[in-house]
Scaffold this active site. Structure first.
Site, short mmCIF file in Angstrom:
data_model
loop_
_atom_site.label_atom_id
_atom_site.label_comp_id
_atom_site.label_asym_id
_atom_site.label_seq_id
_atom_site.Cartn_x
_atom_site.Cartn_y
_atom_site.Cartn_z
N LYS A 121 10.91 -1.43 8.26
CA LYS A 121 10.90 -0.12 7.88
C LYS A 121 9.42 0.52 8.06
O LYS A 121 9.10 1.51 8.79
CB LYS A 121 11.04 0.16 6.31
CG LYS A 121 11.20 1.63 6.10
CD LYS A 121 10.60 1.98 4.65
CE LYS A 121 9.58 3.01 5.06
NZ LYS A 121 8.72 3.01 3.69
N ASP A 139 14.10 4.43 3.66
CA ASP A 139 13.73 3.72 2.45
C ASP A 139 14.77 3.74 1.43
O ASP A 139 15.90 4.35 1.69
CB ASP A 139 12.42 4.25 2.10
CG ASP A 139 12.51 5.92 1.84
OD1 ASP A 139 13.71 6.31 1.74
OD2 ASP A 139 11.37 6.25 1.29
#
Ligand code: SF4
Length: 223
Positions: A121, A139
């Site tokens: 991420k 997320d």
């Protein structure tokens, strides 16, 4: 509603609500963005923006950051969650950038994800926001919204990322991930949802999900 129709409508709503997508984490270079993103795990962007001015004053680049002790970094970023681990990662990452990349931030997933404290991420945010390379950082908020909007049945963020990349045009990924984050921050309260009043869930979520969310909302109100 077909998924194509749904995604087109979502794009139009997000574009109208958030025509501008400024990068939430303050930074003056690719290195500073990488450090800020690394620090943003388990904390808010606001908190990160509060500590980075002091950190970047003494460690504005990989060379100067690598010379700071872990204790010094930790004393500056102590208000950020997981400060001891993040401080160690920041120092070690800076050293690795000097040793392997002449102090520069690499622009490949493989090299970014090889750095301490940098997962997929974080690498995706850097690829997208520092280099403008299409990525879809997912997320927990984007993961949750993708499920509520019926765009993904993914049980993991990895699966959700794959689904969203299939649904949305590549040239919009970098803008869309920010727009979805902004939408979540502005419209999605953590509890007590009335999905029927939401600008997106009201027409986008399945009846089954609306029922389920309303029920859990009533239950949490009563608990
Ligand atoms: S109902 Fe609206 S506010 Fe709630 S999660 Fe869905 S998009 Fe967010």
């Amino acid at each position: 509603m077909k998924i194509k129709e749904k995604s087109t409508k979502i794009i139009a709503i997000l574009e109208e609500l958030f025509p501008e997508t400024p990068i939430p984490l303050n930074h003056a270079s690719e290195f500073q963005l990488l450090i800020a993103v690394l620090m943003s795990a388990q904390t808010t962007d606001k908190k990160v923006n509060q500590v980075t001015p002091n950190l970047f004053e003494v460690g504005p680049n990989a060379k100067l950051m690598s010379k700071l002790s872990v204790e010094t970094i930790q004393s500056i970023i102590r208000e950020v969650g997981l400060a001891p681990t993040k401080s160690r990662n920041i120092r070690n990452l800076s050293r690795m950038l000097i040793e392997l990349h002449e102090g520069n931030v690499p622009n490949s997933f493989k090299e970014l994800e090889a750095l301490p404290g940098v997962g997929h991420k974080t690498a995706s945010v850097v690829m997208s926001q520092a280099f403008g390379i299409p990525a879809f950082p997912v997320d927990t908020h984007i993961h949750r919204l993708a499920a509520r909007w019926g765009l993904s049945k993914g049980t993991t963020v990895e699966k959700t990322e794959k689904d969203l990349k299939k649904i949305f045009p590549k040239e919009l990924w970098n803008i869309l991930h920010l727009q979805i984050i902004f939408f979540g921050r502005e419209f999605c309260p953590a509890r007590f949802h009335d999905l029927t009043k939401c600008p997106i869930c009201s027409w986008c979520a399945t009846k089954k999900r609306i029922k389920k969310e309303m029920k859990s909302s009533i239950n949490s109100k009563n608990s």
